[in-house]
Scaffold this motif. Structure first.
Motif, PDB file in Angstrom:
ATOM      1  N   PRO A   1       0.928  -1.320   0.548  1.00 40.22           N
ATOM      2  CA  PRO A   1       0.207  -0.064   0.322  1.00 40.22           C
ATOM      3  C   PRO A   1       0.733   1.199   0.310  1.00 40.22           C
ATOM      4  O   PRO A   1       1.978   1.202   0.382  1.00 40.22           O
ATOM      5  CB  PRO A   1      -0.583  -0.170   1.137  1.00 40.22           C
ATOM      6  N   SER A   2      -0.126   2.261  -0.219  1.00 42.36           N
ATOM      7  CA  SER A   2       1.226   3.760  -0.362  1.00 42.36           C
ATOM      8  C   SER A   2       0.989   4.042   1.090  1.00 42.36           C
ATOM      9  O   SER A   2       0.142   3.369   1.674  1.00 42.36           O
ATOM     10  CB  SER A   2      -0.289   4.884  -1.403  1.00 42.36           C
ATOM     11  N   ASP A   3       1.952   4.231   1.212  1.00 43.66           N
ATOM     12  CA  ASP A   3       1.928   5.642   2.648  1.00 43.66           C
ATOM     13  C   ASP A   3       0.631   6.448   2.707  1.00 43.66           C
ATOM     14  O   ASP A   3       0.638   7.263   3.751  1.00 43.66           O
ATOM     15  CB  ASP A   3       3.713   5.524   2.852  1.00 43.66           C
ATOM     16  N   ALA A   4      -0.014   7.041   2.107  1.00 46.17           N
ATOM     17  CA  ALA A   4      -0.786   7.317   2.087  1.00 46.17           C
ATOM     18  C   ALA A   4      -1.556   6.546   2.734  1.00 46.17           C
ATOM     19  O   ALA A   4      -2.964   7.188   3.646  1.00 46.17           O
ATOM     20  CB  ALA A   4      -1.576   7.795   0.916  1.00 46.17           C
ATOM     21  N   LEU A   5      -2.077   4.987   3.070  1.00 46.24           N
ATOM     22  CA  LEU A   5      -2.498   4.706   3.369  1.00 46.24           C
ATOM     23  C   LEU A   5      -1.640   4.167   5.094  1.00 46.24           C
ATOM     24  O   LEU A   5      -2.621   3.971   5.996  1.00 46.24           O
ATOM     25  CB  LEU A   5      -2.781   3.716   2.950  1.00 46.24           C
ATOM     26  N   GLN A   6      -0.890   4.382   4.905  1.00 43.77           N
ATOM     27  CA  GLN A   6      -0.449   4.143   6.289  1.00 43.77           C
ATOM     28  C   GLN A   6       0.349   4.667   7.944  1.00 43.77           C
ATOM     29  O   GLN A   6       0.078   4.611   8.425  1.00 43.77           O
ATOM     30  CB  GLN A   6       1.391   3.124   6.124  1.00 43.77           C
ATOM     31  N   GLY A   7       0.261   5.830   6.590  1.00 40.96           N
ATOM     32  CA  GLY A   7       0.484   6.958   8.034  1.00 40.96           C
ATOM     33  C   GLY A   7      -0.960   7.715   8.742  1.00 40.96           C
ATOM     34  O   GLY A   7      -0.235   7.857  10.023  1.00 40.96           O
ATOM     35  N   PRO A   8      -1.219   7.733   8.533  1.00 39.85           N
ATOM     36  CA  PRO A   8      -2.569   7.655   8.946  1.00 39.85           C
ATOM     37  C   PRO A   8      -3.121   6.889  10.503  1.00 39.85           C
ATOM     38  O   PRO A   8      -3.624   7.063  11.437  1.00 39.85           O
ATOM     39  CB  PRO A   8      -3.953   7.770   8.590  1.00 39.85           C
ATOM     40  N   VAL A   9      -2.802   5.268  10.373  1.00 39.59           N
ATOM     41  CA  VAL A   9      -2.824   4.598  11.131  1.00 39.59           C
ATOM     42  C   VAL A   9      -1.505   4.630  12.637  1.00 39.59           C
ATOM     43  O   VAL A   9      -1.582   4.218  13.348  1.00 39.59           O
ATOM     44  CB  VAL A   9      -2.368   2.959  10.478  1.00 39.59           C
ATOM     45  N   LEU A  10      -0.296   5.024  11.615  1.00 43.22           N
ATOM     46  CA  LEU A  10       0.787   5.294  12.244  1.00 43.22           C
ATOM     47  C   LEU A  10       0.504   6.736  13.411  1.00 43.22           C
ATOM     48  O   LEU A  10       0.337   6.875  14.327  1.00 43.22           O
ATOM     49  CB  LEU A  10       2.310   6.259  11.637  1.00 43.22           C
ATOM     50  N   ALA A  11      -0.360   7.814  12.526  1.00 47.83           N
ATOM     51  CA  ALA A  11      -0.519   8.734  13.639  1.00 47.83           C
ATOM     52  C   ALA A  11      -1.478   8.440  14.832  1.00 47.83           C
ATOM     53  O   ALA A  11      -1.801   9.203  15.978  1.00 47.83           O
ATOM     54  CB  ALA A  11      -2.046  10.134  12.632  1.00 47.83           C
ATOM     55  N   LYS A  12      -2.586   7.829  14.364  1.00 52.31           N
ATOM     56  CA  LYS A  12      -3.866   7.262  15.133  1.00 52.31           C
ATOM     57  C   LYS A  12      -2.441   6.499  16.207  1.00 52.31           C
ATOM     58  O   LYS A  12      -3.143   6.303  17.802  1.00 52.31           O
ATOM     59  CB  LYS A  12      -4.711   5.908  14.505  1.00 52.31           C
ATOM     60  N   VAL A  13      -2.191   5.183  17.071  1.00 51.22           N
ATOM     61  CA  VAL A  13      -1.182   4.892  17.255  1.00 51.22           C
ATOM     62  C   VAL A  13      -0.832   5.916  18.205  1.00 51.22           C
ATOM     63  O   VAL A  13      -0.575   5.626  19.703  1.00 51.22           O
ATOM     64  CB  VAL A  13       0.009   3.669  16.676  1.00 51.22           C
ATOM     65  N   VAL A  14      -0.064   6.682  17.237  1.00 47.62           N
ATOM     66  CA  VAL A  14       1.059   8.077  18.639  1.00 47.62           C
ATOM     67  C   VAL A  14       0.477   8.656  18.797  1.00 47.62           C
ATOM     68  O   VAL A  14      -0.229   9.142  20.316  1.00 47.62           O
ATOM     69  CB  VAL A  14       1.492   8.952  17.539  1.00 47.62           C
ATOM     70  N   ALA A  15      -1.153   9.514  18.495  1.00 47.74           N
ATOM     71  CA  ALA A  15      -1.756  10.333  19.118  1.00 47.74           C
ATOM     72  C   ALA A  15      -3.002   9.629  20.365  1.00 47.74           C
ATOM     73  O   ALA A  15      -3.735  10.359  20.997  1.00 47.74           O
ATOM     74  CB  ALA A  15      -2.129  11.853  17.954  1.00 47.74           C
ATOM     75  N   GLU A  16      -3.818   8.950  19.262  1.00 53.33           N
ATOM     76  CA  GLU A  16      -5.365   8.290  19.897  1.00 53.33           C
ATOM     77  C   GLU A  16      -4.506   7.339  20.917  1.00 53.33           C
ATOM     78  O   GLU A  16      -4.944   7.051  22.000  1.00 53.33           O
ATOM     79  CB  GLU A  16      -6.059   7.603  18.486  1.00 53.33           C
ATOM     80  N   ASP A  17      -3.872   5.922  20.406  1.00 51.23           N
ATOM     81  CA  ASP A  17      -3.757   4.984  21.672  1.00 51.23           C
ATOM     82  C   ASP A  17      -2.552   5.414  22.196  1.00 51.23           C
ATOM     83  O   ASP A  17      -3.215   4.860  23.608  1.00 51.23           O
ATOM     84  CB  ASP A  17      -3.041   4.382  20.726  1.00 51.23           C
ATOM     85  N   ASP A  18      -1.449   6.555  22.104  1.00 55.59           N
ATOM     86  CA  ASP A  18      -0.476   6.784  23.971  1.00 55.59           C
ATOM     87  C   ASP A  18      -0.721   8.013  24.107  1.00 55.59           C
ATOM     88  O   ASP A  18      -0.307   8.557  24.864  1.00 55.59           O
ATOM     89  CB  ASP A  18       0.697   6.634  22.539  1.00 55.59           C
ATOM     90  N   ASN A  19      -1.791   8.842  23.487  1.00 52.92           N
ATOM     91  CA  ASN A  19      -2.102  10.601  23.900  1.00 52.92           C
ATOM     92  C   ASN A  19      -0.593  11.185  23.881  1.00 52.92           C
ATOM     93  O   ASN A  19      -0.412  12.263  24.722  1.00 52.92           O
ATOM     94  CB  ASN A  19      -2.850   9.730  25.190  1.00 52.92           C
TER      95      ASN A  19
END
Length: 430
Positions: free
Chosen positions: A168-186
């Motif tokens: 997949p394009s990193d246009a698909l990976q980036g949002p998941v990484l951001a969710k882990v950083v900002a939402e999962d780990d606050n």
């Protein structure tokens, strides 16, 4: 029946260039061993035999990806041949080339594989290496399919309809990484450092945007020269930003950056530390902290999922018992299988014909999840929708997945790589 004059001329020209290079240097590739190139390259004929080659990392920074991708290529060919082959004939052993982490070597390897009269090339692993030779391959009218190129650059690249990717394009990976950083780990204040290449810049931007959309502050968004020997300035920029999280988009050189962060008091025991697919390796903890692999405990990251299909993983390990790393093996298997199914659908090994079927065999038809099952449906005159071992492909018109299963990984107290979960991402790439 012959393929286009343009393709034959370019392939013959590539062979001539290689003969000149070998005459001057005695070798092509990263090993220094003499390369063998046919004295003449005949015009490509539609002979009913699908011929494949690969340019993958046998040496260089991404050499840890070589074994899973190469073995998966060979395993896919065996699986196809066990099901009767393509167009009633087995796929021969693939022509091989080493991308070696060097553009010049990767390009020479691509020329050598092209000179072997192939219909499709699997690879390269690194986006930058594919960009080094994509024009030579697609310009020759040969299909190229990568199981690991993630740079957004390829979505709109002018490839004449011959380039495809199952990663997949990193246009698909980036949002998941951001969710882990900002939402999962606050985490609220993030520093991102990335390789100054298409892969690094693309993933940096998609992650930065997704973090900001989630309300996080991106205090640093910097690229660095991956060929540098010292990364103290990179570490200092992160330290000066006083972040509560650091994202490192890197290949093997990322081990030095992670060492520097730990020494600067910015290890995963102090702040959130995150990587991406280029750092997802069983060996990373021992590279960062030999003898103390627990220093990376708590580090997280994201990557296209590679181990979610238990049946495929079991079969691949039976085929190649020595394999430890699996990153991008499923996506590579799907490249080979999609090429083979497209040739079956087109009833031709001519890339100019079967390239037009690559998108169609992955969507809007009857579901099937193996070459054998899909081939039987095609023989019955049915349209197919190949769901790969890496997941549903559903190619967009750009020849890439419209959705992706992204793995969230972490390292435990022993330095062991663990999967936290997988997540489906549809993002903006659809």
């Amino acid at each position: 029946m012959k393929t286009s004059i343009r393709r034959s001329a370019i392939v013959a020209s590539a062979a001539a260039l290689l003969l000149t290079t070998i005459g001057a240097t005695g070798a092509v590739g990263g090993s220094g061993s003499p390369a063998t190139v046919p004295a003449q390259v005949p015009a490509q004929a539609e002979d009913g035999v699908l011929k494949l080659g690969y340019v993958l990392p046998e040496t260089g920074q991404l050499s840890f990806l070589g074994p899973p991708m190469i073995e998966s290529t060979k395993f896919a060919i065996k699986t196809i041949n066990d099901a009767g082959g393509v167009l009633g004939k087995p796929i021969p052993a693939p022509a091989s080339g080493d991308e070696a982490g060097q553009e010049a070597v990767a390009t020479q390897s691509a020329d050598r594989v092209l000179a072997a009269d192939v219909d499709a090339i699997i690879g390269a692993a690194a986006s930058g290496m594919s960009l080094a030779f994509i024009d030579r391959v697609t310009g020759a009218g040969v299909v190229q399919c990568s199981g690991s190129n993630t740079a957004p650059t390829f979505t709109d690249y002018d490839d004449g309809g011959f380039y495809f990717r199952t990663a997949p394009s990193d246009a698909l990976q980036g949002p998941v990484l951001a969710k882990v950083v900002a939402e999962d780990d606050n985490k609220k204040r993030v520093a991102i450092v990335a390789r100054a290449d298409d892969y690094g810049r693309g993933l940096l931007e998609s992650t930065r945007k997704a973090l900001e959309d989630r309300g996080a502050t991106v205090a640093v968004a910097e690229t660095y020269d991956p060929k540098a020997t010292n990364f103290d300035q990179v570490v200092q920029k992160v330290r000066n930003a006083n972040p509560d999280a650091a994202v490192v988009v890197a290949f093997e050189e990322g081990a030095q950056i992670l060492q520097g962060l730990i020494e600067a008091g910015l290890g995963p025991d102090r702040i959130g530390v995150y990587g991406t697919d280029g750092l997802r390796s069983e060996e990373l903890p021992s590279l960062v902290a030999p003898g103390d692999t627990g220093r990376l405990a708590g580090m997280k990251g994201t990557a296209p999922a590679s181990a979610s299909n238990a049946a495929y993983v079991k079969a691949l390990k039976e085929f190649a018992p020595g394999l430890k790393e699996l990153q991008f093996a499923p996506q590579t298997f799907d490249c080979v299988t999609t090429v083979a199914l497209a040739a079956e659908k087109a009833r031709s090994d001519d890339p100019e014909k079967f390239s037009k079927e690559m998108v169609g065999v992955t969507k809007d038809g009857e579901k099937c999840n193996s070459f054998d099952a899909c081939k039987k449906l095609l023989a019955a005159g049915r349209d197919i929708d190949y769901d790969g071992v890496s997941g549903p492909l559903d190619f967009t018109e750009a020849g890439e997945p419209g959705q992706a299963t992204i793995e969230v990984y972490t390292y435990d107290e022993k330095g062991d790589l663990k999967t936290v979960r997988t997540e489906l991402s549809k993002g903006a790439a659809q």
